[in-house]
Design a protein around this motif. Structure first.
Motif, PDB file in Angstrom:
ATOM      1  N   ARG A 162       0.836  -1.189   0.000  1.00 47.46           N
ATOM      2  CA  ARG A 162       0.000   0.000   0.000  1.00 47.46           C
ATOM      3  C   ARG A 162       0.873   1.241   0.000  1.00 47.46           C
ATOM      4  NH1 ARG A 162      -5.120  -0.190   1.582  1.00 47.46           N
ATOM      5  NH2 ARG A 162      -5.101  -2.124   0.427  1.00 47.46           N
ATOM      6  N   LYS A 163       0.597   2.195  -0.901  1.00 43.80           N
ATOM      7  CA  LYS A 163       1.444   3.375  -1.045  1.00 43.80           C
ATOM      8  C   LYS A 163       0.867   4.609  -0.343  1.00 43.80           C
ATOM      9  CE  LYS A 163       4.357   1.491  -4.092  1.00 43.80           C
ATOM     10  NZ  LYS A 163       3.692   0.227  -4.424  1.00 43.80           N
ATOM     11  N   GLY A 164      -0.158   4.442   0.485  1.00 47.23           N
ATOM     12  CA  GLY A 164      -0.744   5.608   1.126  1.00 47.23           C
ATOM     13  C   GLY A 164      -1.887   6.177   0.312  1.00 47.23           C
ATOM     14  N   THR A 165      -2.417   7.307   0.754  1.00 48.89           N
ATOM     15  CA  THR A 165      -3.594   7.898   0.133  1.00 48.89           C
ATOM     16  C   THR A 165      -3.324   9.349  -0.246  1.00 48.89           C
ATOM     17  OG1 THR A 165      -5.048   6.489   1.449  1.00 48.89           O
ATOM     18  CG2 THR A 165      -6.040   8.432   0.447  1.00 48.89           C
ATOM     19  N   LEU A 166      -3.625   9.700  -1.483  1.00 51.09           N
ATOM     20  CA  LEU A 166      -3.574  11.083  -1.932  1.00 51.09           C
ATOM     21  C   LEU A 166      -4.947  11.710  -1.730  1.00 51.09           C
ATOM     22  CD1 LEU A 166      -1.584  11.138  -5.297  1.00 51.09           C
ATOM     23  CD2 LEU A 166      -0.804  11.804  -3.036  1.00 51.09           C
ATOM     24  N   LYS A 167      -4.985  12.913  -1.197  1.00 47.45           N
ATOM     25  CA  LYS A 167      -6.249  13.608  -0.956  1.00 47.45           C
ATOM     26  C   LYS A 167      -6.289  14.881  -1.787  1.00 47.45           C
ATOM     27  CE  LYS A 167      -6.357  11.850   3.782  1.00 47.45           C
ATOM     28  NZ  LYS A 167      -6.419  12.181   5.218  1.00 47.45           N
ATOM     29  N   GLN A 168      -7.343  15.016  -2.590  1.00 46.43           N
ATOM     30  CA  GLN A 168      -7.490  16.190  -3.443  1.00 46.43           C
ATOM     31  C   GLN A 168      -8.884  16.797  -3.297  1.00 46.43           C
ATOM     32  OE1 GLN A 168      -6.664  15.697  -7.595  1.00 46.43           O
ATOM     33  NE2 GLN A 168      -4.845  14.469  -7.298  1.00 46.43           N
ATOM     34  N   ILE A 169      -8.928  18.129  -3.305  1.00 45.68           N
ATOM     35  CA  ILE A 169     -10.184  18.843  -3.526  1.00 45.68           C
ATOM     36  C   ILE A 169     -10.112  19.401  -4.942  1.00 45.68           C
ATOM     37  CG2 ILE A 169     -11.558  20.885  -2.938  1.00 45.68           C
ATOM     38  CD1 ILE A 169     -10.745  20.478  -0.023  1.00 45.68           C
ATOM     39  N   LEU A 170     -11.099  19.088  -5.763  1.00 43.72           N
ATOM     40  CA  LEU A 170     -11.174  19.615  -7.123  1.00 43.72           C
ATOM     41  C   LEU A 170     -12.274  20.664  -7.152  1.00 43.72           C
ATOM     42  CD1 LEU A 170     -10.432  19.571 -10.134  1.00 43.72           C
ATOM     43  CD2 LEU A 170     -12.062  17.698 -10.427  1.00 43.72           C
ATOM     44  N   LEU A 171     -11.876  21.927  -7.218  1.00 43.32           N
ATOM     45  CA  LEU A 171     -12.813  23.046  -7.215  1.00 43.32           C
ATOM     46  C   LEU A 171     -13.127  23.448  -8.652  1.00 43.32           C
ATOM     47  CD1 LEU A 171     -14.282  25.439  -5.766  1.00 43.32           C
ATOM     48  CD2 LEU A 171     -12.083  26.650  -5.836  1.00 43.32           C
ATOM     49  N   ILE A 172     -14.409  23.450  -9.001  1.00 42.33           N
ATOM     50  CA  ILE A 172     -14.846  23.844 -10.347  1.00 42.33           C
ATOM     51  C   ILE A 172     -15.714  25.087 -10.210  1.00 42.33           C
ATOM     52  CG2 ILE A 172     -16.107  23.150 -12.416  1.00 42.33           C
ATOM     53  CD1 ILE A 172     -15.461  20.258 -11.753  1.00 42.33           C
ATOM     54  N   THR A 173     -15.269  26.205 -10.792  1.00 40.86           N
ATOM     55  CA  THR A 173     -15.956  27.476 -10.620  1.00 40.86           C
ATOM     56  C   THR A 173     -15.827  28.317 -11.882  1.00 40.86           C
ATOM     57  OG1 THR A 173     -16.074  29.450  -9.198  1.00 40.86           O
ATOM     58  CG2 THR A 173     -13.883  28.532  -9.608  1.00 40.86           C
ATOM     59  N   ASP A 174     -16.598  29.400 -11.956  1.00 42.99           N
ATOM     60  CA  ASP A 174     -16.480  30.287 -13.114  1.00 42.99           C
ATOM     61  C   ASP A 174     -16.237  31.737 -12.707  1.00 42.99           C
ATOM     62  OD1 ASP A 174     -18.940  31.010 -12.151  1.00 42.99           O
ATOM     63  OD2 ASP A 174     -19.945  31.012 -14.098  1.00 42.99           O
ATOM     64  N   GLY A 175     -15.819  31.933 -11.466  1.00 42.55           N
ATOM     65  CA  GLY A 175     -15.563  33.311 -11.068  1.00 42.55           C
ATOM     66  C   GLY A 175     -15.020  33.431  -9.674  1.00 42.55           C
ATOM     67  N   CYS A 176     -14.930  34.653  -9.200  1.00 42.06           N
ATOM     68  CA  CYS A 176     -14.338  34.943  -7.904  1.00 42.06           C
ATOM     69  C   CYS A 176     -15.312  34.684  -6.766  1.00 42.06           C
ATOM     70  CB  CYS A 176     -13.904  36.407  -7.841  1.00 42.06           C
ATOM     71  SG  CYS A 176     -12.334  36.741  -8.630  1.00 42.06           S
ATOM     72  N   SER A 177     -14.743  34.360  -5.617  1.00 35.93           N
ATOM     73  CA  SER A 177     -15.557  34.281  -4.409  1.00 35.93           C
ATOM     74  C   SER A 177     -16.012  35.689  -4.048  1.00 35.93           C
ATOM     75  CB  SER A 177     -14.742  33.679  -3.269  1.00 35.93           C
ATOM     76  OG  SER A 177     -13.602  34.486  -3.007  1.00 35.93           O
ATOM     77  N   ASN A 178     -17.166  35.787  -3.435  1.00 37.17           N
ATOM     78  CA  ASN A 178     -17.661  37.113  -3.054  1.00 37.17           C
ATOM     79  C   ASN A 178     -18.305  37.117  -1.673  1.00 37.17           C
ATOM     80  OD1 ASN A 178     -20.099  35.827  -3.557  1.00 37.17           O
ATOM     81  ND2 ASN A 178     -20.347  36.770  -5.578  1.00 37.17           N
ATOM     82  N   GLN A 179     -17.991  36.087  -0.878  1.00 34.50           N
ATOM     83  CA  GLN A 179     -18.510  36.057   0.483  1.00 34.50           C
ATOM     84  C   GLN A 179     -17.609  35.208   1.359  1.00 34.50           C
ATOM     85  OE1 GLN A 179     -22.116  33.765   1.788  1.00 34.50           O
ATOM     86  NE2 GLN A 179     -22.993  35.799   2.068  1.00 34.50           N
TER      87      GLN A 179
END
Length: 245
Positions: free
Chosen positions: A2-19
């Motif tokens: 076992r080589k361990g676990t990779l953890k990813q967040i894949l954020l899909i957006t079309d613009g800037c945060s505003n809050q």
């Protein structure tokens, strides 16, 4: 092995945060906790790649130790796969570089090795990327401007699932949207080895509201390693004929 676990967040957006809080700072915090943040910014035909409103895409990924890409929705499917795989290689390469520093001395990396040795190590990196376990939490912006892009997002995520399930290592996906109806993020799909069930879920998604990207990333951080995920791995291990990755 076992080589361990990779953890990813894949954020899909079309613009800037505003809050809410600064998403770049939150991405840095997530990276410190071993979670890579990858960001895909979907461009409208009217946007140029220099549009300042999408600079945040690059800044979040850079702070989160991940990969960023701006893309028109027609090319989203290939981009989602490429970004996820590139981030895996980048994470593995960083791990190997840290190991090399301990062996060869501070400041040494793969690039400093002679070509033959470098090639051998990159083969190891590639093998590790194929055999490690992978957890990807997909965070989908469903603010008002994303309305016409959601069908393309659905197809891209299904293609990602098919592509990654060809790996030797085990995959787990979860999908959350932001903003949620009552919370910063809302579950679309709990941790699962495949994304085929999203066909029945995505058509029900509504879009609207603000874009609380920072708070959404922070909430998503805490969803890794939950009991439901550990149960999911345990269940798979107990199935007849299941082989070790």
């Amino acid at each position: 092995m076992r080589k361990g676990t990779l953890k990813q967040i894949l954020l899909i957006t079309d613009g800037c945060s505003n809050q809410g809080e600064d998403p770049v700072a939150v991405a840095s915090l997530a990276h410190q906790h071993g979670i890579t943040i990858n960001v895909i910014g979907i461009l409208d035909d009217a946007h140029s790649e220099q549009d300042e409103s999408l600079k945040e895409v690059e800044d979040i990924a850079l702070s989160g130790g991940g990969v960023s890409q701006l893309v028109y929705k027609q090319a989203l499917s290939q981009t989602v796969q490429a970004v996820t795989k590139q981030a895996m290689t980048q994470t593995m390469q960083g791990f190997v570089n840290r190991e090399l520093e301990q062996i060869l001395g501070k400041g040494q990396s793969i690039e400093d090795l002679e070509p033959e040795k470098r090639g051998e190590i990159m083969e190891v990196v590639e093998d590790m990327g194929e055999t490690c376990d992978l957890e990807v939490l997909v965070l989908v912006d469903t603010s008002a401007s994303m309305y016409d892009k959601l069908p393309t997002v659905k197809e891209a995520l299904m293609d990602l699932s098919i592509s990654l399930n060809a790996r030797i290592g085990r995959n787990r996906f979860a999908i959350y949207r932001f903003p949620g109806k009552r919370k910063q993020i809302e579950k679309i799909l709990d941790w699962s080895p495949a994304l085929d069930t999203i066909s029945s879920i995505f058509p029900k998604l509504t879009s609207g509201g603000v874009t609380p990207t920072g708070p959404a990333i922070r909430d998503a951080m805490y969803l890794f390693g939950k009991k439901s995920l550990r149960r999911s791995f345990k269940y798979e291990d107990e199935q007849p004929g299941m082989e070790e990755a």
